[in-house]
Write a protein that holds these residues in place. Structure first.
Motif, PDB file in Angstrom:
ATOM      1  N   ILE A   1    -108.496   6.300  -9.675  1.00 15.98           N
ATOM      2  CA  ILE A   1    -109.014   6.490 -10.996  1.00 15.98           C
ATOM      3  C   ILE A   1    -108.169   5.558 -12.108  1.00 15.98           C
ATOM      4  N   LEU A   2    -106.907   5.507 -11.856  1.00 15.43           N
ATOM      5  CA  LEU A   2    -106.117   4.696 -12.433  1.00 15.43           C
ATOM      6  C   LEU A   2    -106.475   3.228 -12.457  1.00 15.43           C
ATOM      7  N   ASP A   3    -106.747   2.973 -11.333  1.00 15.15           N
ATOM      8  CA  ASP A   3    -107.370   1.537 -10.790  1.00 15.15           C
ATOM      9  C   ASP A   3    -108.661   0.966 -11.573  1.00 15.15           C
ATOM     10  N   LEU A   4    -109.440   2.101 -11.565  1.00 16.48           N
ATOM     11  CA  LEU A   4    -110.791   2.039 -12.293  1.00 16.48           C
ATOM     12  C   LEU A   4    -110.625   1.995 -13.737  1.00 16.48           C
TER      13      LEU A   4
ATOM     14  N   LEU B   1     -99.929   0.654 -15.678  1.00 13.41           N
ATOM     15  CA  LEU B   1    -101.068   0.433 -16.433  1.00 13.41           C
ATOM     16  C   LEU B   1    -100.978   0.348 -17.875  1.00 13.41           C
ATOM     17  N   ALA B   2    -100.119   0.888 -18.536  1.00 13.00           N
ATOM     18  CA  ALA B   2     -99.956   0.874 -19.923  1.00 13.00           C
ATOM     19  C   ALA B   2     -99.185  -0.607 -20.218  1.00 13.00           C
TER      20      ALA B   2
ATOM     21  N   VAL C   1    -107.531   1.057 -24.499  1.00 10.39           N
ATOM     22  CA  VAL C   1    -107.307   2.315 -23.984  1.00 10.39           C
ATOM     23  C   VAL C   1    -106.068   2.904 -24.409  1.00 10.39           C
ATOM     24  N   VAL C   2    -106.456   4.229 -24.597  1.00 10.08           N
ATOM     25  CA  VAL C   2    -105.258   5.209 -24.799  1.00 10.08           C
ATOM     26  C   VAL C   2    -105.403   6.071 -23.443  1.00 10.08           C
TER      27      VAL C   2
ATOM     28  N   GLU D   1    -105.858  -3.479 -24.661  1.00  7.34           N
ATOM     29  CA  GLU D   1    -104.623  -3.230 -24.383  1.00  7.34           C
ATOM     30  C   GLU D   1    -104.643  -1.435 -23.898  1.00  7.34           C
ATOM     31  N   CYS D   2    -103.827  -1.195 -23.542  1.00  6.50           N
ATOM     32  CA  CYS D   2    -103.620   0.369 -23.072  1.00  6.50           C
ATOM     33  C   CYS D   2    -102.109   0.805 -23.495  1.00  6.50           C
ATOM     34  N   LEU D   3    -102.206   1.742 -24.295  1.00  5.64           N
ATOM     35  CA  LEU D   3    -101.123   2.275 -24.930  1.00  5.64           C
ATOM     36  C   LEU D   3    -101.217   3.965 -24.221  1.00  5.64           C
ATOM     37  N   GLY D   4     -99.786   4.045 -23.433  1.00  4.43           N
ATOM     38  CA  GLY D   4     -99.637   5.258 -22.975  1.00  4.43           C
ATOM     39  C   GLY D   4     -99.112   6.263 -23.934  1.00  4.43           C
TER      40      GLY D   4
END
Length: 329
Positions: free
Chosen positions: A196-199, A224-225, A211-212, A39-42
């Motif tokens: 970079i965000l795609d990576l 992304l988040a 990911v944070v 999971e991505c937390l923004g």
């Protein structure tokens, strides 16, 4: 206390204070959040909102005048009480951080290759030859062209985008369960930002890494988040699913951030809006809700009491006394 198996990081009631000649600064107050595997937390907010200090405290990287209280569980292990020796084995191995300025984060007088191989030698016990092979393979994985040649370069010989890719490669070398990216696209042009965000997205999806993503820009987290926590004056004022945050914000501060973000999918009627007033002085916070001096919806209760972060009726959480409905975009 142990965290659920799908929860990689769980923060409970974290507070961070700094002692300064002018007095005590409460940088983070009673922050609670969690991040799950894959999971991505923004984490979003203005400068000084406590975004970075929350995770610097989690990693044991506060300045000498800083102290942290609460609980930071990485797979059930409390990092705040782990001790420096244990933290040293955890940082870079189980949890890694990508800092916003790779030029100051990379050691300028050491070649890129040596900085990468030291991570593998220290944490994985690899030989110099195996570490070199692993480092070059990771440079290739993060799409650095001619990785063997870049391996032998110094940081100043690389572009800003390549330096940031080196930082990402360094963070991923030991296969950490969590990556914290602190303003990873700062000072990069928009094309490199997107790359970079795609990576980072690829890392999340292919490696199932938690990911944070720390940023002042809601637009950066849009694609992304999975979830977003909005911070103001050291507190979380809203937390929820990324779509709810963008399309049904509950907190006036979140709405203000959205209005400050240019949108390609909407015609801009007149000039770009701004949030009135100035960010708060953490040594002299207003009574009640810290956002009330800048809030167009402020009323007596906002100045008398601090709202708790409570569930909103349609999902997510908010710290606001407004009626339980989304703030109109």
């Amino acid at each position: 206390m142990s965290a659920p198996s799908s929860t990689v990081l769980k923060i409970n009631d974290l507070s961070v204070r700094f002692t300064t000649p002018e007095g005590e600064v409460q940088a983070v107050s009673d922050v609670s959040l969690s991040v799950n595997k894959g999971e991505c937390l923004g984490i979003v907010g203005e400068s000084g909102s406590g975004k970075s200090q929350t995770f610097m405290a989690a990693l044991g990287l506060l300045a000498e005048n800083g102290t942290a209280q609460g609980e930071v569980l990485l797979n059930g292990v409390d990092l705040l009480t782990a001790g420096e020796r244990k933290l040293t084995t955890i940082r870079g191995n189980k949890i890694a951080m990508i800092f916003q300025d790779p030029m100051t984060s990379l050691t300028p007088h050491m070649r890129v290759g040596r900085q990468l191989t030291e991570v593998l030698v220290r944490h994985r016990g690899l030989s110099a030859a195996d570490a070199r092979d692993g480092a070059i393979a990771m440079l290739r994985r993060v799409q650095i062209p001619e990785p063997e040649r870049r391996f032998a370069m110094y940081p100043h010989e690389l572009s800003g985008g390549l330096r940031q890719r080196v930082m990402i490669a360094m963070a991923l070398l030991c296969g950490p369960e969590m990556v914290i990216a602190d303003e990873p696209t700062t000072a990069l042009d928009v094309t490199v930002q997107a790359q970079i965000l795609d990576l980072i997205r690829e890392v999340k999806e292919t490696l199932d890494t938690a990911v944070v993503l720390i940023t002042h820009d809601l637009g950066v987290v849009a694609g992304l988040a999975d979830r977003v926590a909005v911070m103001y004056a050291g507190r979380i004022v809203e937390q929820g699913d990324v779509r709810d945050i963008f399309y049904r914000p509950n907190h006036p501060y979140t709405q203000g951030l959205l209005e400050c973000t240019p949108r390609l999918d909407q015609a801009q009627a007149g000039k770009l809006l701004t949030i009135p007033g100035q960010p708060p002085d953490l040594q002299n916070l207003p009574s009640g809700c810290a956002f009330n001096p800048r809030c167009v919806h402020s009323f007596d209760q906002c100045r008398a009491a601090r709202p708790a972060l409570l569930p909103a009726s349609h999902g997510g959480h908010k710290a606001c006394f407004l009626s339980d409905r989304p703030v109109n975009p």
